[in-house]
Design a protein around this motif. Sequence first.
Motif, PDB file in Angstrom:
ATOM      1  N   ASN A  35      44.185  63.133 -12.857  1.00  0.00           N
ATOM      2  CA  ASN A  35      45.301  63.200 -13.801  1.00  0.00           C
ATOM      3  C   ASN A  35      44.817  63.683 -15.169  1.00  0.00           C
ATOM      4  OD1 ASN A  35      46.936  61.826 -16.049  1.00  0.00           O
ATOM      5  ND2 ASN A  35      48.281  61.649 -14.282  1.00  0.00           N
TER       6      ASN A  35
ATOM      7  N   VAL B 284      46.122  63.637 -18.118  1.00  0.00           N
ATOM      8  CA  VAL B 284      46.320  62.687 -19.230  1.00  0.00           C
ATOM      9  C   VAL B 284      45.170  61.671 -19.230  1.00  0.00           C
ATOM     10  CG1 VAL B 284      47.823  60.893 -20.187  1.00  0.00           C
ATOM     11  CG2 VAL B 284      48.831  62.961 -19.205  1.00  0.00           C
TER      12      VAL B 284
ATOM     13  N   PRO C 163      46.173  50.993 -17.856  1.00  0.00           N
ATOM     14  CA  PRO C 163      45.489  52.021 -18.636  1.00  0.00           C
ATOM     15  C   PRO C 163      44.218  51.487 -19.288  1.00  0.00           C
ATOM     16  CG  PRO C 163      47.375  51.184 -19.867  1.00  0.00           C
ATOM     17  CD  PRO C 163      47.400  50.515 -18.515  1.00  0.00           C
TER      18      PRO C 163
ATOM     19  N   GLN D 143      49.692  50.748 -25.815  1.00  0.00           N
ATOM     20  CA  GLN D 143      48.782  51.811 -25.343  1.00  0.00           C
ATOM     21  C   GLN D 143      48.885  53.034 -26.249  1.00  0.00           C
ATOM     22  OE1 GLN D 143      46.370  51.709 -23.277  1.00  0.00           O
ATOM     23  NE2 GLN D 143      45.887  53.858 -22.979  1.00  0.00           N
TER      24      GLN D 143
ATOM     25  N   LEU E 147      45.946  55.048 -28.501  1.00  0.00           N
ATOM     26  CA  LEU E 147      45.705  56.487 -28.603  1.00  0.00           C
ATOM     27  C   LEU E 147      45.663  56.915 -30.071  1.00  0.00           C
ATOM     28  CD1 LEU E 147      47.965  58.007 -25.776  1.00  0.00           C
ATOM     29  CD2 LEU E 147      45.637  57.165 -25.626  1.00  0.00           C
TER      30      LEU E 147
ATOM     31  N   VAL F 173      47.617  64.874 -26.161  1.00  0.00           N
ATOM     32  CA  VAL F 173      47.804  64.046 -24.965  1.00  0.00           C
ATOM     33  C   VAL F 173      49.282  64.025 -24.567  1.00  0.00           C
ATOM     34  CG1 VAL F 173      47.642  61.705 -24.024  1.00  0.00           C
ATOM     35  CG2 VAL F 173      45.777  62.602 -25.387  1.00  0.00           C
TER      36      VAL F 173
ATOM     37  N   LEU G  80      50.109  67.195 -22.800  1.00  0.00           N
ATOM     38  CA  LEU G  80      49.611  67.139 -21.410  1.00  0.00           C
ATOM     39  C   LEU G  80      50.546  66.299 -20.551  1.00  0.00           C
ATOM     40  CD1 LEU G  80      45.755  66.488 -21.771  1.00  0.00           C
ATOM     41  CD2 LEU G  80      46.828  68.425 -20.613  1.00  0.00           C
ATOM     42  N   TYR G  81      50.965  65.175 -21.095  1.00  0.00           N
ATOM     43  CA  TYR G  81      51.850  64.264 -20.369  1.00  0.00           C
ATOM     44  C   TYR G  81      53.165  64.953 -20.000  1.00  0.00           C
ATOM     45  CZ  TYR G  81      55.298  60.587 -19.609  1.00  0.00           C
ATOM     46  OH  TYR G  81      56.307  59.817 -19.082  1.00  0.00           O
TER      47      TYR G  81
ATOM     48  N   ASP H  40      52.638  67.567 -17.307  1.00  0.00           N
ATOM     49  CA  ASP H  40      52.378  66.947 -16.008  1.00  0.00           C
ATOM     50  C   ASP H  40      53.643  66.299 -15.446  1.00  0.00           C
ATOM     51  OD1 ASP H  40      50.662  64.143 -14.700  1.00  0.00           O
ATOM     52  OD2 ASP H  40      50.474  66.206 -13.959  1.00  0.00           O
TER      53      ASP H  40
ATOM     54  N   ASN I  10      54.387  58.514  -3.726  1.00  0.00           N
ATOM     55  CA  ASN I  10      53.137  59.095  -4.243  1.00  0.00           C
ATOM     56  C   ASN I  10      53.373  59.867  -5.534  1.00  0.00           C
ATOM     57  OD1 ASN I  10      51.171  58.195  -2.522  1.00  0.00           O
ATOM     58  ND2 ASN I  10      51.506  59.822  -1.025  1.00  0.00           N
TER      59      ASN I  10
ATOM     60  N   HIS J 194      54.048  57.361  -8.204  1.00  0.00           N
ATOM     61  CA  HIS J 194      52.805  56.646  -8.558  1.00  0.00           C
ATOM     62  C   HIS J 194      52.051  57.434  -9.629  1.00  0.00           C
ATOM     63  CE1 HIS J 194      48.999  54.529  -8.182  1.00  0.00           C
ATOM     64  NE2 HIS J 194      48.415  55.676  -7.928  1.00  0.00           N
ATOM     65  N   GLN J 195      51.987  58.747  -9.424  1.00  0.00           N
ATOM     66  CA  GLN J 195      51.314  59.607 -10.406  1.00  0.00           C
ATOM     67  C   GLN J 195      52.062  59.590 -11.740  1.00  0.00           C
ATOM     68  OE1 GLN J 195      50.203  63.636  -8.946  1.00  0.00           O
ATOM     69  NE2 GLN J 195      50.744  62.870  -6.932  1.00  0.00           N
TER      70      GLN J 195
ATOM     71  N   GLY K 231      51.557  56.378 -13.505  1.00  0.00           N
ATOM     72  CA  GLY K 231      50.195  56.323 -14.042  1.00  0.00           C
ATOM     73  C   GLY K 231      50.075  57.051 -15.371  1.00  0.00           C
ATOM     74  N   SER K 232      50.599  58.259 -15.411  1.00  0.00           N
ATOM     75  CA  SER K 232      50.583  59.036 -16.665  1.00  0.00           C
ATOM     76  C   SER K 232      51.373  58.325 -17.754  1.00  0.00           C
ATOM     77  CB  SER K 232      51.229  60.399 -16.463  1.00  0.00           C
ATOM     78  OG  SER K 232      50.401  61.259 -15.759  1.00  0.00           O
TER      79      SER K 232
ATOM     80  N   SER L 260      52.020  55.251 -18.073  1.00  0.00           N
ATOM     81  CA  SER L 260      51.287  54.054 -18.506  1.00  0.00           C
ATOM     82  C   SER L 260      50.169  54.424 -19.475  1.00  0.00           C
ATOM     83  CB  SER L 260      50.724  53.378 -17.260  1.00  0.00           C
ATOM     84  OG  SER L 260      49.960  52.279 -17.593  1.00  0.00           O
ATOM     85  N   SER L 261      49.477  55.509 -19.189  1.00  0.00           N
ATOM     86  CA  SER L 261      48.339  55.929 -20.022  1.00  0.00           C
ATOM     87  C   SER L 261      48.754  56.379 -21.413  1.00  0.00           C
ATOM     88  CB  SER L 261      47.568  57.065 -19.350  1.00  0.00           C
ATOM     89  OG  SER L 261      46.901  56.581 -18.222  1.00  0.00           O
TER      90      SER L 261
ATOM     91  N   ARG M 250      60.033  53.028  -7.398  1.00  0.00           N
ATOM     92  CA  ARG M 250      59.051  52.735  -6.345  1.00  0.00           C
ATOM     93  C   ARG M 250      59.496  51.547  -5.498  1.00  0.00           C
ATOM     94  NH1 ARG M 250      53.053  52.557  -7.844  1.00  0.00           N
ATOM     95  NH2 ARG M 250      52.924  53.133  -5.671  1.00  0.00           N
TER      96      ARG M 250
END
Lengths: 134, 124
Positions: free
Chosen positions: A21, A23, A115, B12, B16, B31, B34-35, B38, B62, B65-66, B69-70, B72-73, B87
């Motif tokens: 990923n 990010v 994270p 979070q 950053l 970032v 990018l997010y 994506d 799936n 999930h990706q 994940g992004s 969340s980051s 989900r």
Amino acid sequence: MAGEVPNLEASKLTALVVDDNFVNQSVHHKLLDRLGIKNDVVSNGQEAVDVHCSGRNYDLILMDMDMPIMNGIQATRRLREMGIESKIAGVTTRAEEEEVKEFMEAGLNDFQEKPLTISKLVSILHNLELYVQT
Amino acid sequence: MGKCMQGFLDEQFMELEELQDDVNPNFVEEVATLYFKDSARLINSIDQALERGSFDFNRLDNYMHQFKGSSSSIGASKVKTECTMFREYCRVGNAEGCLRTFQQVKKEHATLRKKLEHYFQASQ
């Protein structure tokens, strides 16, 4: 961010970020940079194996679980079969007990849920005795 | 983080912001870019899968999930919550729930995008 951020540049630690990923790649790379840890980034388990086959070695590998081509569990197993003794920390959003167990049994030294943050990364370094908090 | 972002972004995002420095003065915006690149790809993939009428719940899960994940980051808490709901519907094989929740995912995602655009413009 609570507490002071340690500067580990003098320790000359190196790390490999393994995550598909973009990010997460960017964030994990920057987190390691902030701690003064030189690091490379690859996008899946196969690339992690390949970079070791080319002769590179790292003190720490941050390994994601879900990746295409070769996932984190497969890559961890493969690296251990190759005799790679680097500390490997699994970093994933998957936190079901059985999934963590399978990942740990593949050869991880530590595990953190995403994270990732500075304090989680410092915790990994401390758990793996790569950094001693004073 | 401004008051307008509260509720949409969690701690979070503040992590950053703490990583931003003289070497990377635009780290957070980079970032975020990018997010959104994506997540646009993932939204497109899920849209196409749902439009085909094919409820391959594993595949949809799936993708999500990706996406989760992004989200969340970067600290996108509302988007993440909707991803979790989606989900859950995948897990129980509820197609209608997936369709309904996906509209919410897209709505929260679009709202966040607008808010972050204003936020970065204001901070320049």
